[in-house]
Design an enzyme around this catalytic site. Structure first.
Site, short mmCIF file in Angstrom:
data_model
loop_
_atom_site.label_atom_id
_atom_site.label_comp_id
_atom_site.label_asym_id
_atom_site.label_seq_id
_atom_site.Cartn_x
_atom_site.Cartn_y
_atom_site.Cartn_z
N ARG A 147 -1.55 -6.48 -6.36
CA ARG A 147 -0.12 -6.68 -6.06
C ARG A 147 0.08 -7.88 -5.13
O ARG A 147 1.04 -8.63 -5.27
CB ARG A 147 0.46 -5.40 -5.42
CG ARG A 147 0.60 -4.27 -6.43
CD ARG A 147 0.75 -2.93 -5.76
NE ARG A 147 1.97 -2.78 -5.00
CZ ARG A 147 2.17 -1.86 -4.07
NH1 ARG A 147 1.21 -0.99 -3.79
NH2 ARG A 147 3.31 -1.79 -3.44
N ARG A 171 12.01 -10.71 -7.72
CA ARG A 171 10.59 -10.93 -7.46
C ARG A 171 10.04 -12.08 -8.28
O ARG A 171 8.84 -12.36 -8.18
CB ARG A 171 9.82 -9.68 -7.89
CG ARG A 171 9.57 -8.71 -6.78
CD ARG A 171 8.94 -7.54 -7.47
NE ARG A 171 7.96 -6.89 -6.68
CZ ARG A 171 8.22 -5.83 -5.93
NH1 ARG A 171 9.44 -5.38 -5.80
NH2 ARG A 171 7.26 -5.23 -5.29
N ARG A 182 0.11 4.66 4.47
CA ARG A 182 1.49 4.94 4.05
C ARG A 182 1.63 6.31 3.40
O ARG A 182 0.78 6.73 2.62
CB ARG A 182 1.96 3.87 3.05
CG ARG A 182 3.31 4.25 2.47
CD ARG A 182 4.09 3.12 1.96
NE ARG A 182 3.50 2.49 0.79
CZ ARG A 182 4.07 1.47 0.19
NH1 ARG A 182 5.20 0.98 0.64
NH2 ARG A 182 3.50 0.93 -0.86
N ARG A 222 1.39 6.98 -2.81
CA ARG A 222 1.72 6.31 -4.07
C ARG A 222 0.46 5.91 -4.82
O ARG A 222 -0.51 5.47 -4.22
CB ARG A 222 2.56 5.06 -3.78
CG ARG A 222 4.04 5.38 -3.69
CD ARG A 222 4.86 4.25 -3.19
NE ARG A 222 4.59 2.95 -3.78
CZ ARG A 222 5.28 1.86 -3.49
NH1 ARG A 222 6.30 1.94 -2.65
NH2 ARG A 222 4.98 0.72 -4.04
N LYS A 236 9.71 -3.77 3.93
CA LYS A 236 11.08 -3.92 3.40
C LYS A 236 11.82 -2.58 3.40
O LYS A 236 12.94 -2.48 3.86
CB LYS A 236 11.04 -4.49 1.96
CG LYS A 236 10.32 -5.82 1.85
CD LYS A 236 10.32 -6.36 0.44
CE LYS A 236 9.51 -5.54 -0.56
NZ LYS A 236 8.05 -5.50 -0.29
P1 AP5 Z 1 7.13 -0.22 3.58
O1 AP5 Z 1 8.40 -0.29 4.37
O2 AP5 Z 1 6.93 0.90 2.64
O3 AP5 Z 1 6.89 -1.62 2.87
P2 AP5 Z 1 7.56 -2.25 1.58
O4 AP5 Z 1 7.65 -3.71 1.86
O5 AP5 Z 1 8.83 -1.54 1.24
O6 AP5 Z 1 6.39 -1.94 0.56
P3 AP5 Z 1 6.39 -1.54 -0.97
O7 AP5 Z 1 4.95 -1.25 -1.34
O8 AP5 Z 1 7.38 -0.46 -1.26
O9 AP5 Z 1 6.79 -2.85 -1.62
P4 AP5 Z 1 6.51 -3.31 -3.01
O10 AP5 Z 1 7.42 -4.45 -2.98
O11 AP5 Z 1 5.14 -3.63 -3.43
O12 AP5 Z 1 6.79 -2.02 -3.89
P5 AP5 Z 1 8.04 -1.58 -4.74
O13 AP5 Z 1 8.23 -0.15 -4.53
O14 AP5 Z 1 9.20 -2.51 -4.51
O15 AP5 Z 1 5.92 -0.28 4.64
C1 AP5 Z 1 4.57 -0.15 4.21
C2 AP5 Z 1 3.81 0.78 5.19
O16 AP5 Z 1 3.71 0.13 6.47
C3 AP5 Z 1 4.52 2.12 5.46
O17 AP5 Z 1 3.56 3.09 5.65
C4 AP5 Z 1 5.31 1.86 6.75
O18 AP5 Z 1 5.55 3.05 7.48
C5 AP5 Z 1 4.37 0.91 7.48
N1 AP5 Z 1 5.04 -0.04 8.34
C6 AP5 Z 1 6.26 -0.63 8.14
N2 AP5 Z 1 6.52 -1.48 9.16
C7 AP5 Z 1 5.44 -1.43 9.99
C8 AP5 Z 1 5.11 -2.08 11.21
N3 AP5 Z 1 5.93 -2.96 11.77
N4 AP5 Z 1 3.90 -1.82 11.78
C9 AP5 Z 1 3.05 -0.92 11.22
N5 AP5 Z 1 3.31 -0.25 10.07
C10 AP5 Z 1 4.50 -0.51 9.46
O19 AP5 Z 1 7.54 -1.87 -6.24
C11 AP5 Z 1 6.54 -1.08 -6.85
C12 AP5 Z 1 6.26 -1.61 -8.25
O20 AP5 Z 1 7.47 -1.53 -9.06
C13 AP5 Z 1 5.85 -3.09 -8.34
O21 AP5 Z 1 4.45 -3.26 -8.12
C14 AP5 Z 1 6.27 -3.44 -9.77
O22 AP5 Z 1 5.36 -2.93 -10.71
C15 AP5 Z 1 7.57 -2.67 -9.93
N6 AP5 Z 1 8.75 -3.48 -9.52
C16 AP5 Z 1 9.59 -3.20 -8.48
N7 AP5 Z 1 10.55 -4.16 -8.40
C17 AP5 Z 1 10.29 -5.04 -9.40
C18 AP5 Z 1 10.90 -6.27 -9.81
N8 AP5 Z 1 11.98 -6.76 -9.16
N9 AP5 Z 1 10.37 -6.93 -10.86
C19 AP5 Z 1 9.30 -6.44 -11.52
N10 AP5 Z 1 8.66 -5.31 -11.18
C20 AP5 Z 1 9.15 -4.60 -10.12
#
Ligand code: AP5
Length: 211
Positions: free
Chosen positions: A166, A88, A122, A155, A13
């Protein structure tokens, strides 16, 4: 356009949000990045959110809904916004519908086993939130953010055990959000396995953006 990017943790994402932002020229609101900033700054939100994030659980709906509502009001979202990581839960989606219903919802579909491999490579920028992968999406200079020159880090919640937690929460609480938007005819599912560029093109085609 108000766009939501849905997908499992590590589905890509954040990576794809940067391309869509460049094309649409609208701000990205990433709840994960906002929460990590709050934790780093030790704000009252950060103190409340830290324990949930470290263990891979979702931060309570009321905290997140208030945060997004405030950011939507303060950002320049007149011409649209990209929401990365929100909503989410169905409760978050229902709340969003009352103050900023999306025009489109893109869900990146990636199998769990691919996610687990991606997370181990990552690297993220603690300053600007940019995301890299040591093999698939490396920075120009190893260990350094292309955008702001900060040293990249890993992270805390990318620990393999936390990633599995997760993913479980994603299937249990976030997948129902897809059904919510499907029923409203807003859901676009995109195959999220392939190169970063291939996936960018799939998303751009679905959204009718120039490749
Ligand atoms: P990346 O682009 O970083 O993936 P992402 O989907 O953004 O992953 P996140 O871990 O950031 O998502 P998340 O939803 O768990 O975490 P968030 O920060 O929102 O890609 C991942 C890796 O793959 C990278 O290394 C990238 O380079 C690589 N990659 C990308 N595309 C690729 C491809 N095509 N091929 C190969 N490699 C590739 O949330 C963190 C925490 O915050 C949550 O666990 C929760 O505790 C809290 N939180 C956040 N939002 C909420 C909410 N709305 N409600 C409640 N809690 C929340």
């Amino acid at each position: 356009m108000k766009l939501i990017l849905l997908g499992a943790p590590g589905a890509g994402k954040g990576t794809q949000a940067e391309f869509i932002q460049a094309a649409l020229k609208v701000p990205v609101i990433s709840t994960g990045n906002l929460l990590r900033e709050a934790v780093a700054q030790g704000t009252s939100l950060g103190l409340k959110a830290k324990e949930y994030m470290t263990s891979g659980r979702l931060v309570p709906d009321e905290l997140i809904i208030a945060l997004v509502r405030e950011k939507l009001a303060s950002h320049d979202c007149e011409h649209g916004v990209i929401l990365d990581g929100f909503p989410r839960t169905v409760a978050q989606a229902e709340a969003l519908d009352t103050f900023a219903a999306p025009d489109a919802v893109v869900s990146l579909e990636v199998p769990d086993e691919v996610i687990v491999k991606r997370m181990t490579g990552r690297r993220t920028c603690p300053k600007c939130g940019s995301t890299y992968h040591v093999e698939h999406n490396p920075p120009q200079v190893e260990g350094v953010c292309d955008k702001c020159g900060e040293k990249l880090g890993i992270r805390h919640d990318d620990d393999p055990e936390v990633v599995l937690q997760r993913l479980e929460i994603y299937h249990d609480q976030t997948e129902p959000v897809k059904h919510h938007y499907d029923a409203l005819n807003k859901l676009q599912q995109v195959e999220g396995v392939g190169t970063v560029e291939e996936i960018r093109q799939r998303i751009f085609r679905k959204l009718g953006l120039e490749l």
